[in-house]
Design an enzyme around this catalytic site. Structure first.
Site, PDB file in Angstrom:
ATOM      1  N   GLU A 119       0.765  -1.191  -0.131  1.00 53.14           N
ATOM      2  CA  GLU A 119       0.043  -0.136   0.131  1.00 53.14           C
ATOM      3  C   GLU A 119       0.818   1.230   0.267  1.00 53.14           C
ATOM      4  OE1 GLU A 119      -0.819  -2.629   1.659  1.00 53.14           O
ATOM      5  OE2 GLU A 119      -2.953  -3.014   1.339  1.00 53.14           O
ATOM      6  N   HIS A 125     -11.366  -4.547   9.811  1.00 54.01           N
ATOM      7  CA  HIS A 125     -12.181  -4.156   8.690  1.00 54.01           C
ATOM      8  C   HIS A 125     -13.490  -3.760   8.771  1.00 54.01           C
ATOM      9  CE1 HIS A 125      -9.195  -7.341   7.583  1.00 54.01           C
ATOM     10  NE2 HIS A 125      -9.514  -7.229   6.295  1.00 54.01           N
TER      11      HIS A 125
HETATM   12  C1  LIG Z   1      -2.194  -4.471   4.559  1.00 55.18           C
HETATM   13  C2  LIG Z   1      -3.100  -5.342   3.967  1.00 55.18           C
HETATM   14  N1  LIG Z   1      -3.659  -5.085   2.483  1.00 55.18           N
HETATM   15  C3  LIG Z   1      -4.590  -5.680   1.875  1.00 55.18           C
HETATM   16  C4  LIG Z   1      -5.349  -6.776   2.675  1.00 55.18           C
HETATM   17  C5  LIG Z   1      -6.616  -7.440   2.127  1.00 55.18           C
HETATM   18  N2  LIG Z   1      -6.001  -8.930   1.996  1.00 55.18           N
HETATM   19  C6  LIG Z   1      -6.482  -9.820   2.655  1.00 55.18           C
HETATM   20  S1  LIG Z   1      -5.838 -11.218   2.504  1.00 55.18           S
HETATM   21  C7  LIG Z   1      -4.854 -10.731   1.118  1.00 55.18           C
HETATM   22  C8  LIG Z   1      -4.210 -11.561   0.394  1.00 55.18           C
HETATM   23  C9  LIG Z   1      -3.145 -12.099   1.194  1.00 55.18           C
HETATM   24  O1  LIG Z   1      -2.391 -12.895   0.375  1.00 55.18           O
HETATM   25  P1  LIG Z   1      -1.184 -13.734   1.107  1.00 55.18           P
HETATM   26  O2  LIG Z   1      -0.240 -12.816   1.674  1.00 55.18           O
HETATM   27  O3  LIG Z   1      -0.625 -14.691  -0.214  1.00 55.18           O
HETATM   28  O4  LIG Z   1      -1.769 -14.629   1.935  1.00 55.18           O
HETATM   29  P2  LIG Z   1      -2.898 -15.851   1.390  1.00 55.18           P
HETATM   30  O5  LIG Z   1      -4.213 -15.346   1.625  1.00 55.18           O
HETATM   31  O6  LIG Z   1      -2.387 -16.560   0.249  1.00 55.18           O
HETATM   32  O7  LIG Z   1      -2.658 -16.781   2.560  1.00 55.18           O
HETATM   33  C10 LIG Z   1      -5.369  -9.377   0.899  1.00 55.18           C
HETATM   34  C11 LIG Z   1      -4.685  -8.555  -0.122  1.00 55.18           C
HETATM   35  C12 LIG Z   1      -5.034  -6.850   4.106  1.00 55.18           C
HETATM   36  N3  LIG Z   1      -5.855  -7.560   4.889  1.00 55.18           N
HETATM   37  N4  LIG Z   1      -4.025  -6.156   4.695  1.00 55.18           N
END
Ligand SMILES: Cc1ncc(C[n+]2csc(CCOP(=O)(O)OP(=O)(O)O)c2C)c(N)n1
Ligand SMILES: Cc1ncc(C[n+]2csc(CCOP(=O)(O)OP(=O)(O)O)c2C)c(N)n1
Ligand SMILES: [Mg+2]
Ligand SMILES: [Mg+2]
Lengths: 328, 335, 335, 328
Positions: free
Chosen positions: C67, C136
């Site tokens: 971000e 959230h």
């Molecule tokens: C700082 C932040 N940005 C965006 C999100 C929204 N978000 C929640 S899970 C996710 C994907 C996370 O991907 P990854 O780190 O690969 O974890 P996975 O879901 O594959 O376990 C996103 C973008 C968030 N929770 N926190």
């Protein structure tokens, strides 16, 4: 010296211009140091003296249309990018005629019209902004490049890491120039950074990464030339580590207990301005007299900037609320 | 008497903070200090000077310029048994560490159903008056007061600073400790006892008693309000000056009591004017102390603009004695 | 008539936002969209659905979860000629990108003496009611209203959302556009014309006229206030409901005018209670409209705690129709 | 299989325990999926199914005194670290008897007493917290380690980069476990991450970095054993990349248009639970019948957790303001 220099007249002009810019930075800041001591310049002031070869070497490859983002130590980048020293001095004096109408000061000098997107009071914050400038250029297919200047302390800021990754996956025309001046305030890069060779970090974003002598303006210029060419061709970002040193304290007021005079002297004896001057003397492209004239003209320009600043009006208190928004 | 005099020194605000930290670190081995340049410099303005020599490198940790990383490390260390004091140099930098403060430190205990303790103290400099421009002059404590779960201390004197910091280091919730850099060398206020003492959070302090108008301030504006009160006195107006000292928790009762007595209120807050402590106090009184009020509430804040660099503009930007005097006079005369 | 009917649809709030974005992107080639999962998903709740197909990958940019990096890229792109729309998925994430918003986007123009334009729109979801828990569910617009230099839009209806977003995309200052996720599927309010239209910033909207009490709300609380007004009507109380729509700039005059008419004020704000928009509006009226007031100002906000997960607790946490009714009745009867 | 397994009784017990934990995660989440569909569980729910070998393999080397930080996809880490499933189910139900009294929900389950420092709704936020836990352990010289679980999307968060650098320069007992499940929501790691092999990132912080098959609990366990040993000896942090996959959508409700059923099947056919089960069958350490009994007992435990959750009291509305502060 990593580049072989041909003393044709175009090249001579180029070298002379680099010398003039480096000298302008040096003389400007020597004067700012005095003005600060005399409390005519207020706030926080971070001097770039010793690092001139980095800003000038890199910017020697840029046009006014290209972008740079800078740091809290921004005077050198401004002058290298062509910002008018009169406006700069007036800005440090807090006057209405300053580059930013007295609203920014040393840590926020900018001249967007010249592609100078701002000194920055937040370590590392320029990196994402440079990525944005690169995106803009790529979107327009204008061939402009964006240079992000930052130092070793900033290398450990999360925003810099994020910016490098984005520049890499989007193949943006961004050049990350690490001014590895060995310290972040009192903290040594050897303590704070977990890798010996910072260029490894560039590689961990799949970026061509080189390390050059940041006290040698020609070496810097050449490395930057390659990165700029790559960027303009759409081949994506590069990382250049320039090993350099700041001669002054972190900011005016720093007692520098974290290093000795001898430490500093090692670098002073390898001074980038002296080095280029000597080289040009050897090449026969600059006589002693020519140098003295150059220096005198630079000093005159600085003196004039002080007169300009000092005789400029203060902003009116009522201007304080202007410039927050384009439209309220 | 003699003994008291020896014990009570005119320490500066900064010395008082250093002393509180040092005394608590001697008392409590779980306290560690982390931040940029804390070892050699003792922090950028020397708050931790000599700590490295006294407490060792294990307890005085230099960090890279990685605020999210080291504030977060403070959160993790606090959750697992240490009592970290983290130096977030200038509050203006909060944006690079924001998540670890607002989403982690402040919320962890609640999200975990109470089953965590986060005894973390974040100490940070605030305030203008030094031509430090847009990114080194802010107050921003209102942002942290907005976020539930983190206590906020905003002292105005050396005496209060020492006592409040001691309390911060002896309780188990995360605390933001705001240190106004313009006050660093100030020796105003009560002399500072050598021995430790704790000042309870949530207790405002009447820095001057008065009957015609209540002036509520915090940090530097307390001193400006006291000067204003003196000026008002010469004009026949008796002002009471209330120092909030902590804004989370905030001493609502003391504010209401004072307004009940004076019937008039001026709130002076160096933070930006929108959604700040001044609006918070004004709203409190307009909702819970409305019937005590004889006249419109006066509000003096910084202006609604980023802090300008030029001293001329910064002066226009900040609250001042003159602005407070005017506001108080308006409150009294509009009755 | 026939023609107007065809043009005015009952779009949902989310559809209206999508339409405004899409229409402006057709009009203005300098608009690009960036954020997580905008290409395939069209953003996490589909706000940009179909944009990739329509505008191409050059204008619809998927970002890593970085971000600070991509909000900052938005700032840099805005300063150099683009008009980026950056999706900060949930406002609760602002802490990881905070600096680029508060110190860069918001201040750049001012620090540079006016010589920059930052036409950046950050669009982000706010609000509770979905058991989305502590990280959230927040509103946090008060934090951005606190920071000078960034405009803040908080629409309550599809009609307003479309018109305000259109304005955001046609002016040259950074804007935070807050989208209440509980309203996504709402079709409340005026039908939405197909063609583009712009609603001026800084103009509050009287969503219902009344004479006994002014209820000021924003986003979801406007709907709760309207329901409350209906309920109050049955009890013989005529409530005026004022929707702020933008909080920077805020329509101070409309608030003062309404209170002048009704003599009583209740402010309903879903954000945390300390230093929020409710305290801001209350302070405004207590300082500039004091003499219009016949009774204490009523304030209804979320409670002073992180948002709880359990629906039972979340209900207690949030403003509700019942709480608004009670507050309005108190305001009317305490006179 | 990267580890050679001796079927002595201690080892058998160990394998059985790993199998039981993996199965508990699987069955717990299959049930949560149903409960969510029936709207008895609310909010955002992210399932770990498919990735069980990572949490269980790593945690098989930890004691209750060790720490882990988790992610939005936290059920697996909780169960692997020994958190009680009854409390977990009650938490998802929003009941007072939940692990967090119903205040946290799926994205914030924690059990600090067991060293489980929280699921986290903010991608990457666990990394600095793990560093703090490691600092605490190092300060006490207690030999505890701190594991930071995170996935490929989080690798591009600035906070993770900062945390890795700090852990490295302070030589903290922290293990960074990258659950490389190929996606961050709809975004492929190949798109978002500028290096092909993520372990390069660990090396750029001078950390021992390995990459293992994250569908093989024994491979994960062995890599973690080495990292844990190193951490306990005071030799600093490590980085382990576990290649794995999530079978379910990013969250419940995801239509998964970014991949095909066939993509998923490749991994389903390489299922970590089936793999260990087969291995144990071949070794003669687990009969078909024993497996069925194990599964039945796990299913019973899950069923009981649902009964417990469903019959638990709701929190009282008045409890909403409790637990914000230790003292007001
Ligand atoms: C700082 C932040 N940005 C965006 C999100 C929204 N978000 C929640 S899970 C996710 C994907 C996370 O991907 P990854 O780190 O690969 O974890 P996975 O879901 O594959 O376990 C996103 C973008 C968030 N929770 N926190
Ligand atoms: C985010 C942030 N953290 C801390 C500071 C305080 N600070 C200003 S300059 C500086 C040191 C910067 O070091 P480096 O990046 O190496 O730049 P140099 O001073 O060597 O040019 C620090 C810590 C800041 N301005 N911003
Ligand atoms: Mg440096
Ligand atoms: Mg992933």
């Amino acid at each position: 010296m990593s580049s072989s220099v041909m003393v044709d007249s175009k090249q001579k002009k180029r070298l002379l211009e680099m010398l003039r810019r480096m000298l302008t930075i040096r003389r400007f800041e020597e004067r700012v140091k005095k003005e600060f001591a005399a409390t005519r310049v207020k706030g926080f002031v971070h001097l770039y003296i010793g690092e001139e070869a980095v800003a000038v070497g890199v910017c020697s490859n840029l046009t006014d249309a290209d972008y740079v983002t800078s740091t809290h130590r921004g005077h050198g980048h401004c002058i290298a990018k062509g910002v008018d020293v009169k406006g700069m001095m007036a800005e440090l004096y807090g006057r209405r005629t300053g580059t930013c109408k007295g609203k920014g000061g040393s840590m926020h000098i900018a001249d967007v019209g010249l592609g100078m997107l701002g000194a920055n009071g937040i370590v590392g914050a320029g990196a994402p902004i440079a990525v944005g400038a690169g995106l803009s250029s790529k979107y327009r297919k204008s061939g402009q490049v964006a240079v992000c200047f930052f130092s070793d302390g900033a290398l450990n800021q999360g925003a810099v890491h994020e910016a490098m990754n984005i520049a890499s996956i989007w193949k943006l025309p961004v050049i990350f120039v690490l001014e590895n001046n060995q310290f972040a305030e009192s903290t040594s890069v050897r303590y704070a950074t977990s890798v010996k060779d910072p260029s490894v970090r560039g590689e961990s974003y799949s970026m061509p990464s080189v390390r050059v002598d940041g006290m040698d303006v020609l070496a810097v210029s050449q490395a930057a030339a390659e990165a700029v060419a790559r960027a303009r061709k759409g081949e994506g970002p590069s990382f250049i580590v320039c090993d350099t040193y700041r001669y002054m304290g972190h900011f005016e007021g720093d007692d520098q207990t974290y290093r000795t005079k001898e430490d500093v002297d090692v670098y002073r004896n390898n001074d980038p301005i002296t080095k280029l001057r000597k080289k040009m003397a050897e090449d026969g492209s600059l006589t002693e007299k020519e140098f003295e004239e150059l220096d005198a003209s630079v000093l005159k320009e600085i003196e004039e900037s002080v007169v300009y600043a000092d005789s400029s009006e203060w902003p009116a208190p009522s201007e304080v609320l202007d410039d927050v928004y384009t439209s309220r | 008497m003699q003994q008291v005099d020896q014990q009570q020194r005119n320490l500066t605000f900064l010395q008082a903070i250093t002393e509180a930290l040092s005394q608590e670190m001697e008392r409590d081995k779980s306290i560690v200090v982390m931040g940029e340049d804390v070892r050699i410099w003792g922090g950028v303005f020397g708050r931790f000077k000599g700590f490295r020599e006294k407490f060792g490198d294990d307890r005085v940790l230099d960090t890279p310029i990685s605020e999210a990383g080291f504030v977060g490390a403070g959160v993790g260390a606090a959750a697992t048994g240490l009592r970290p004091v983290v130096d977030l140099m200038f509050v203006d930098f909060f944006g690079v560490a924001g998540d670890q403060i607002v989403n982690q430190a402040a919320k962890m205990k609640y999200m975990f159903g109470g089953k965590a303790k986060i005894p973390l103290v974040i100490i940070t400099m605030i305030g203008g008056g030094l031509s430090a421009a847009a990114q080194h002059s802010e107050c921003l404590y209102s942002v942290f007061a907005h976020i539930p779960g983190i206590k906020c201390v905003v002292p105005s004197t050396a005496y209060d600073a020492k006592g409040l910091l001691t309390t911060a280091l002896r309780q188990d919730d995360p605390v933001m400790f705001f240190e106004h850099k313009f006050l660093h060398s100030s020796t105003e206020g009560r002399p500072v006892p050598k021995e430790s003492y704790a000042i309870q959070f949530g207790k405002a302090d009447i820095k001057r008693e008065g009957t015609d108008v209540t002036i509520v301030g915090l940090a530097r504006t307390v001193h400006q309000s006291l000067e204003a009160a003196q000026e008002l006195q010469t004009q026949g107006i008796s002002a009471e000056v209330l120092d909030l000292r902590t804004i989370v928790p905030m001493d609502e009762q003391a504010i209401l009591d004072s307004v009940k007595k004076t019937g008039r209120l001026v709130v002076v807050d160096e933070d930006y004017p929108r959604c700040n402590i001044a609006t918070d106090v004004a709203a409190l009184v307009a909702s819970k102390g409305f019937n005590y009020l004889d006249s419109p509430i006066g509000i003096v804040s910084s202006l609604d603009t980023p802090p300008p660099f030029s001293p001329v503009l910064e002066e226009a930007f900040l609250p001042s004695v003159e602005k407070i005097v005017q506001s108080a006079k308006a409150a009294v005369h509009r009755t």
